[in-house]
Design a protein around this motif. Structure first.
Motif, PDB file in Angstrom:
ATOM      1  N   UNK A  68       0.611  -1.083  -0.061  1.00 40.86           N
ATOM      2  CA  UNK A  68      -0.037  -0.480  -0.245  1.00 40.86           C
ATOM      3  C   UNK A  68       0.729   1.364   0.409  1.00 40.86           C
ATOM      4  N   UNK A  69       1.574   1.338   1.027  1.00 42.78           N
ATOM      5  CA  UNK A  69       2.988   2.214   0.919  1.00 42.78           C
ATOM      6  C   UNK A  69       3.432   2.774  -1.026  1.00 42.78           C
ATOM      7  N   UNK A  70       3.998   1.506  -1.492  1.00 43.26           N
ATOM      8  CA  UNK A  70       3.642   1.830  -2.565  1.00 43.26           C
ATOM      9  C   UNK A  70       2.331   2.355  -3.729  1.00 43.26           C
ATOM     10  N   UNK A  71       2.200   1.650  -3.283  1.00 40.67           N
ATOM     11  CA  UNK A  71       0.744   2.792  -4.021  1.00 40.67           C
ATOM     12  C   UNK A  71       0.469   4.072  -3.911  1.00 40.67           C
ATOM     13  N   UNK A  72      -0.041   4.052  -2.719  1.00 42.89           N
ATOM     14  CA  UNK A  72      -0.352   5.809  -2.956  1.00 42.89           C
ATOM     15  C   UNK A  72       1.125   6.882  -2.972  1.00 42.89           C
ATOM     16  N   UNK A  73       2.268   6.169  -3.500  1.00 42.67           N
ATOM     17  CA  UNK A  73       3.116   6.671  -3.070  1.00 42.67           C
ATOM     18  C   UNK A  73       3.108   7.141  -4.458  1.00 42.67           C
ATOM     19  N   UNK A  74       2.140   6.547  -5.608  1.00 37.52           N
ATOM     20  CA  UNK A  74       2.557   6.776  -6.910  1.00 37.52           C
ATOM     21  C   UNK A  74       1.455   8.418  -8.056  1.00 37.52           C
ATOM     22  N   UNK A  75       1.634   9.153  -8.736  1.00 39.25           N
ATOM     23  CA  UNK A  75       1.027   9.527  -8.708  1.00 39.25           C
ATOM     24  C   UNK A  75      -0.261  10.413  -8.670  1.00 39.25           C
ATOM     25  N   UNK A  76      -0.910   9.049  -8.935  1.00 42.12           N
ATOM     26  CA  UNK A  76      -2.780   8.759  -9.214  1.00 42.12           C
ATOM     27  C   UNK A  76      -3.462   8.921  -8.168  1.00 42.12           C
TER      28      UNK A  76
END
Ligand code: AP5
Ligand code: ZN
Length: 217
Positions: A68-76
């Protein structure tokens, strides 16, 4: 806007997440869909998760929190996101709080266990996008075919009655405590998330209207 969707398997989290995603143009982050994608790709994470998911248990907090941490760091995710199926344990919720991820709304969707067992046997899903259908309550335009891509729909491996019962037991043992956790948080002052509970036995559109109205409030 960041929203957490909370509720048992089959409550309608994925279904409502898609409506909210369209309304607010923010991504749906479904840890279940991410894990199923990892299984399909045959990654290390997928191999670790597969047996646990098919047994109705929970994948380890550390793996999920990193995902989740990796996912929420994405620009979208810059304007927010919808958490669907996360957090699922108190340590996961605590990790979100410790990372200073502000939550604006917690949406609880409630459905009794027996209704869920009936409902999930009729679910069909498009594997690539996570789009969800139901053979009676939300059928695709053409039986067995995704409306958008024209690809075949699948039945999830964990939608067998015995596995559904295990998933429900896991929900009651490990996830339901988050109801109290976020109800308490909702009383904590200015930046506290709003907490709203919805009766998920109503029709899909009724739940949608009530959820979207609550999010505007
Ligand atoms: P996940 O994919 O999150 O599954 P789940 O929580 O069991 O929830 P579902 O996806 O089954 O249900 P839903 O609430 O999204 O309902 P839907 O909208 O599809 O997780 C799968 C597994 O991955 C877990 O068991 C665990 O092993 C692992 N995992 C995932 N996240 C994890 C985490 N954070 N930590 C650890 N492990 C994790 O609707 C269901 C059906 O009902 C559909 O057919 C739909 O069309 C229909 N429907 C929806 N709303 C209505 C309505 N109002 N009336 C009638 N039918 C409706
Ligand atoms: Zn789902």
């Amino acid at each position: 806007m960041r929203i957490i969707l909370l509720g048992p398997p089959g409550a309608g989290k994925g279904t409502q997440a898609q409506f909210i995603s369209q309304e607010y143009d923010i991504p749906q982050i479904s840890t279940g869909d991410m894990l199923r994608a990892a299984i399909k790709e045959g990654t290390e994470l997928g191999m670790q998760a597969q047996g646990i998911m098919n047994a109705g248990g929970l994948v380890s907090d550390d793996l999920i929190i990193n995902l989740v941490k990796e996912r929420i760091a994405k620009p979208d995710c810059v304007n927010g996101c919808i958490f669907d199926g996360f957090p699922r344990t108190i340590p996961q919720a605590q990790a979100l709080a410790d990372a200073d991820v502000t939550i604006n709304h917690v949406v609880e969707i409630s459905v009794p266990d027996d209704e869920i067992v009936k409902r999930l046997s009729g679910r069909r899903q498009h594997a690539g996008s996570g789009r969800v259908y139901h053979i009676d309550h939300n059928p695709p335009k053409v039986e067995g075919i995704d409306d958008v891509t024209g690809e075949a729909l699948i039945q999830r491996e964990d939608d067998q009655e015995a596995t559904i019962r295990e998933r429900l037991a896991t929900y009651h043992q490990q996830t339901e405590a988050l109801v109290g956790f976020y109800q308490d948080k909702a009383t904590e002052g200015e930046n506290a998330p709003a907490y709203n509970k919805f009766d998920g036995t109503q029709g899909i559109d009724d739940v949608k209207q009530q959820v979207l109205t609550a999010l505007k409030g």
